[in-house]
Design an enzyme around this catalytic site. Structure first.
Site, PDB file in Angstrom:
ATOM      1  N   THR A 172     145.023  62.432   6.185  1.00 19.57           N
ATOM      2  CA  THR A 172     146.246  63.215   6.361  1.00 19.57           C
ATOM      3  C   THR A 172     146.196  64.029   7.642  1.00 19.57           C
ATOM      4  O   THR A 172     147.219  64.221   8.312  1.00 19.57           O
ATOM      5  CB  THR A 172     146.446  64.142   5.160  1.00 19.57           C
ATOM      6  OG1 THR A 172     146.589  63.351   3.973  1.00 19.57           O
ATOM      7  CG2 THR A 172     147.673  65.015   5.326  1.00 19.57           C
TER       8      THR A 172
ATOM      9  N   TYR B  50     143.426  45.613  30.903  1.00 18.10           N
ATOM     10  CA  TYR B  50     142.654  44.661  30.097  1.00 18.10           C
ATOM     11  C   TYR B  50     143.240  44.423  28.705  1.00 18.10           C
ATOM     12  O   TYR B  50     142.801  43.519  27.989  1.00 18.10           O
ATOM     13  CB  TYR B  50     141.193  45.104  29.976  1.00 18.10           C
ATOM     14  CG  TYR B  50     140.985  46.496  29.421  1.00 18.10           C
ATOM     15  CD1 TYR B  50     140.977  46.738  28.052  1.00 18.10           C
ATOM     16  CD2 TYR B  50     140.782  47.568  30.277  1.00 18.10           C
ATOM     17  CE1 TYR B  50     140.798  48.008  27.553  1.00 18.10           C
ATOM     18  CE2 TYR B  50     140.583  48.857  29.782  1.00 18.10           C
ATOM     19  CZ  TYR B  50     140.593  49.070  28.434  1.00 18.10           C
ATOM     20  OH  TYR B  50     140.402  50.337  27.941  1.00 18.10           O
TER      21      TYR B  50
END
Length: 517
Positions: free
Chosen positions: A176, A360
């Protein structure tokens, strides 16, 4: 510092192998996992008889296991022996049916299997291309759960049978806390754009709001997101609203901030607070937030799971007007740690704040805009295949059994609540919500609140020291309160009744003057 193995050097013969080091040798994988499964089977068969809280002292493990890392290989059985003899005796057994503290950490055979398979595959699905199945499984599992909770379509990514995408969607995070952090960052950036701030120059004007019963991690996440602690508003709650957020007080504080030139930015609403399971009024808060264009996040970490049952769904009324909602199936929906589901109405508000696009990781699918790379909805880049275990739970048990599980826990909590109310030595401090009962020994005679705290703390300590049950406490309205949380996966009504009888026995000892020295 010693080891349970008295002569680790005797295993030097395992350090070399004619075929070289093969950590994923198929025969070893099968052998090790079979032995691990046998261990897990034995653990679940015997955990009920183990003390819930261990009787160990800090530093115990380093006295049992060697302090230096081994240089030589050892048979797998040695590690398993040390787990049994050193690790298990130091465990707090959250899996025990006699665990009633905090909130439950539920589990299931399907979740364990899903976690095992995902761990074995060991995929890193930061982009869709990095693992299409992992990304799409996560989307599917989140859409399924959103439908079980009857969340509005604005939170569902795949809205149509043909696979058409909406603006909303979700991501599975660890906790959470992370769900709060990423939504705070998104709300922060949106507010800064709204006021025309250059960079973070306007950050000191932004304010955030939550009830004083909101989880303590909220303040921590606000600091991490860069909000000035002086601008984090904690709205006082009271027994008058059963410790839920009072919309009138919220409006008053927000308007005062606007009048002072500040910018209301984010409100955290809780459905099922940690201390008492209080429920903040989602719809009323959403109405107030709309006046100030503030982000509304619903933290339903524990109680959100109950909303798959129609009789509890009203607690989320108004959710169609909030910006985000999170719940943690690892608490009450049979899915092992860690698994926190976050949905947002507009994924772009999240990705605009969190997106990274290094060369990348560029690929045709991401560039096409037809997929959402889940790395852009979380703090880091790497991510586990959490969606598999959640999907396995829903696919294996179906909504009927999951609802049955929730209802059974609530029914057991009602049994405990009725027992408390039937004994005039006790009181239920706040109305029970879901499967948590907040109770205490009532002050008697000329007791002060300090005396009442001492008596109830004594009860908790005595109970927990028996090893036969484990409960925790909180403070509500200045009162020291005991929390009894039903929901451990192995729990049955007999465990609840046994815990109550133990509570009654220890209470009788205390009241009759047998206070511990």
């Amino acid at each position: 510092m010693g080891s349970l193995d008295s002569n680790p050097a005797s295993f030097d013969a395992f350090a070399t192998d004619a075929e070289g080091f093969q950590p994923l040798n198929a025969d070893d994988v099968r052998s090790y996992l079979h032995k691990s499964v046998d261990f897990i089977y034995d653990y679940y068969k015997s955990v009920e008889s183990m003390p819930v809280l261990p009787g160990v002292e800090p530093g115990y493990l380093s006295r049992l296991l060697q302090s230096a890392p081994p240089s030589a290989a050892a048979p797998f059985d040695i590690a398993m022996k040390e787990i049994r003899e050193a690790v298990v005796p130091g465990m707090t057994h959250w899996a025990s049916p006699n665990f009633f503290a905090f909130f439950p950490a539920t589990n299931s055979a399907a979740a364990i299997a899903g976690e095992l398979i995902a761990s074995a595959m060991n995929t890193v699905g930061f982009t869709w291309q990095a693992n299409p199945a992992a990304t799409e499984m996560e989307v599917l599992a989140l859409d399924w759960l959103a439908q079980l909770m009857r969340l509005p379509k604005s939170f569902i990514m795949n809205r149509t049978a043909g696979g058409g995408r909406g603006t909303g969607g979700g991501v599975i995070l660890a906790t959470t806390s992370e769900a709060m952090l990423v939504t705070l960052v998104a709300a922060r950036d949106a507010a800064l754009r709204r006021i025309g701030s250059d960079g973070v120059a306007g950050l000191t004007r932004l304010t955030v709001y939550a009830a004083d019963q909101t989880h303590s991690t909220f303040n921590k996440m606000c600091r991490l997101a860069g909000f000035d602690p002086a601008n984090v508003r904690s709205i006082a709650t009271s027994p008058d609203t059963d410790f839920g957020l009072d919309p009138a007080k919220l409006l008053e504080v927000m308007q005062a901030d606007v009048d002072a030139g500040l910018v209301p930015t984010y409100i955290c609403v809780t459905v099922g607070t940690t201390s008492s399971n209080a429920v903040d009024p989602v719809a009323a808060v959403a109405d107030i937030a709309a006046r100030f264009n503030a982000w509304v996040h619903v933290d339903a970490a524990y109680a959100g799971s109950a909303c798959i049952c129609p009789e509890f769904r009203h607690h989320l009324n108004g959710v169609e007007r909030v910006d985000s909602i999170s719940l943690s199936p690892h608490k009450w929906l049979m899915t092992c740690l860690d698994c926190t589901c976050l949905w947002v109405r507009d994924t772009h508000r999240l990705t605009d704040a969190l997106e990274t696009n290094p060369e990348y990781l560029k690929n045709d699918a991401s560039d096409s805009g037809t997929v959402t790379d889940l790395k852009d909805m979380q703090v880091g880049t790497g991510r586990r295949f959490r969606g598999l275990k959640l999907w396995m739970v829903m696919r294996t048990y179906g909504s009927n059994r999951l609802q049955e599980h929730i209802r059974s826990d609530v029914a057991m909590a009602k049994v405990f609540e009725e027992s408390v109310r039937a004994d005039d030595r006790f009181e239920v401090v706040v109305p029970r919500n879901f499967a948590l009962v907040c109770f205490r020994i009532k002050p008697y005679g000329d007791m002060t609140e300090e005396d009442a705290e001492a008596v109830n703390r004594e009860l908790m300590d005595r109970l927990n020291k028996t090893g036969k049950a484990y409960i925790a406490h909180t403070v509500l309205g200045g009162k020291f309160v005991l929390r009894f949380a039903v929901g451990s996966s192995l729990q049955e009504e007999r465990h609840v009744r046994s815990a109550w009888e133990l509570i009654r026995k220890k209470t009788t000892e205390i009241i009759s003057g047998e206070m511990s020295v």
